[in-house]
Design an enzyme around this catalytic site. Structure first.
Site, PDB file in Angstrom:
ATOM      1  N   ARG A  99      -1.680  -8.052  -4.962  1.00  0.00           N
ATOM      2  CA  ARG A  99      -2.064  -7.542  -3.651  1.00  0.00           C
ATOM      3  C   ARG A  99      -3.157  -8.396  -3.026  1.00  0.00           C
ATOM      4  O   ARG A  99      -3.943  -9.012  -3.734  1.00  0.00           O
ATOM      5  CB  ARG A  99      -2.516  -6.093  -3.730  1.00  0.00           C
ATOM      6  CG  ARG A  99      -3.681  -5.886  -4.671  1.00  0.00           C
ATOM      7  CD  ARG A  99      -3.763  -4.497  -5.214  1.00  0.00           C
ATOM      8  NE  ARG A  99      -2.508  -4.134  -5.811  1.00  0.00           N
ATOM      9  CZ  ARG A  99      -2.145  -2.899  -6.103  1.00  0.00           C
ATOM     10  NH1 ARG A  99      -2.959  -1.925  -5.895  1.00  0.00           N
ATOM     11  NH2 ARG A  99      -0.992  -2.648  -6.641  1.00  0.00           N
TER      12      ARG A  99
ATOM     13  N   ASP B  16     -10.734   1.049  -3.261  1.00  0.00           N
ATOM     14  CA  ASP B  16     -10.757   2.373  -3.888  1.00  0.00           C
ATOM     15  C   ASP B  16     -12.120   3.007  -3.697  1.00  0.00           C
ATOM     16  O   ASP B  16     -13.150   2.387  -4.009  1.00  0.00           O
ATOM     17  CB  ASP B  16     -10.475   2.279  -5.391  1.00  0.00           C
ATOM     18  CG  ASP B  16      -9.018   2.021  -5.707  1.00  0.00           C
ATOM     19  OD1 ASP B  16      -8.147   2.535  -4.969  1.00  0.00           O
ATOM     20  OD2 ASP B  16      -8.741   1.312  -6.690  1.00  0.00           O
TER      21      ASP B  16
ATOM     22  N   ASP C 143      -7.231  -4.405  -2.317  1.00  0.00           N
ATOM     23  CA  ASP C 143      -7.167  -3.025  -2.792  1.00  0.00           C
ATOM     24  C   ASP C 143      -8.563  -2.446  -2.639  1.00  0.00           C
ATOM     25  O   ASP C 143      -9.534  -3.031  -3.125  1.00  0.00           O
ATOM     26  CB  ASP C 143      -6.737  -3.006  -4.266  1.00  0.00           C
ATOM     27  CG  ASP C 143      -6.579  -1.596  -4.808  1.00  0.00           C
ATOM     28  OD1 ASP C 143      -6.163  -0.700  -4.055  1.00  0.00           O
ATOM     29  OD2 ASP C 143      -6.867  -1.391  -6.001  1.00  0.00           O
TER      30      ASP C 143
ATOM     31  N   ARG D 123      -1.902  -5.320   3.146  1.00  0.00           N
ATOM     32  CA  ARG D 123      -1.540  -4.362   2.089  1.00  0.00           C
ATOM     33  C   ARG D 123      -0.565  -3.329   2.637  1.00  0.00           C
ATOM     34  O   ARG D 123      -0.799  -2.725   3.667  1.00  0.00           O
ATOM     35  CB  ARG D 123      -2.805  -3.665   1.574  1.00  0.00           C
ATOM     36  CG  ARG D 123      -2.550  -2.567   0.539  1.00  0.00           C
ATOM     37  CD  ARG D 123      -2.495  -3.148  -0.853  1.00  0.00           C
ATOM     38  NE  ARG D 123      -2.005  -2.195  -1.827  1.00  0.00           N
ATOM     39  CZ  ARG D 123      -2.763  -1.421  -2.579  1.00  0.00           C
ATOM     40  NH1 ARG D 123      -4.070  -1.456  -2.485  1.00  0.00           N
ATOM     41  NH2 ARG D 123      -2.219  -0.603  -3.454  1.00  0.00           N
TER      42      ARG D 123
END
Length: 163
Positions: free
Chosen positions: A94, A99, A97, A83
């Site tokens: 991607r 978060d 990811d 990434r």
């Protein structure tokens, strides 16, 4: 130790294998323990819809790291799996990811980190796996299962366990 909810997503490569490896790396680097891990879900792309479907999941960990130190670890893990945030198309394809959705009951709004995640309650692809592992968790005064009931889950499918 802090209870942290992390959302995982990706749509490039062997995403489910990447998730397993990424969670192990996060735990190793953050001296964290996995408390709960959701199933993986196939989800339609969000934001930029002209791309392959995503795989999404959530994990709850316990760590002694503060939010910014954990964010640093998460960004290093994303980089390890290919990434490059500064070069990625917003909401585009991607490999991984990560978060941070919530860190205990911490509320912060810094340029590099907002907690809880500011778009959590708009995103069924996060709320579905999150409700699987933490349906009663209250984030910003809203119970996760109640937040899930207020969004469309159309197109989201639980994937079979890989064993």
């Amino acid at each position: 130790m802090a209870s942290v909810l992390i959302a995982l997503g990706g749509n490039v490569g062997d995403v489910r294998t990447t998730f397993k490896k990424a969670i192990a790396h996060i735990c190793g680097m953050a001296q964290a323990t996995v408390i709960a891990r959701s199933s993986d879900y196939a989800t339609p792309p969000w934001g930029d819809e002209n791309q392959d479907p995503f795989v999404n999941a959530c994990v709850e960990i316990e760590t002694g790291l503060d939010p910014h130190a954990l964010l640093f670890v998460m960004q290093k893990v994303e980089q390890k799996f290919g990434r490059t945030r500064d070069q990625d198309r917003r909401w585009g394809p991607r490999t991984l990811d990560l978060d941070m959705i919530a860190y205990d009951d911490v509320s912060m709004n810094k340029p590099d980190l907002t907690l809880p995640h500011p778009r959590l309650f708009e995103r069924a692809f996060v709320l579905v796996p999150l409700a699987e592992i933490a349906p009663e968790r209250v984030i910003s005064g809203i119970r996760v299962r109640d937040a899930l009931a207020s969004v469309s889950t159309q197109g989201i499918e639980q994937l079979p366990d890989t064993g």
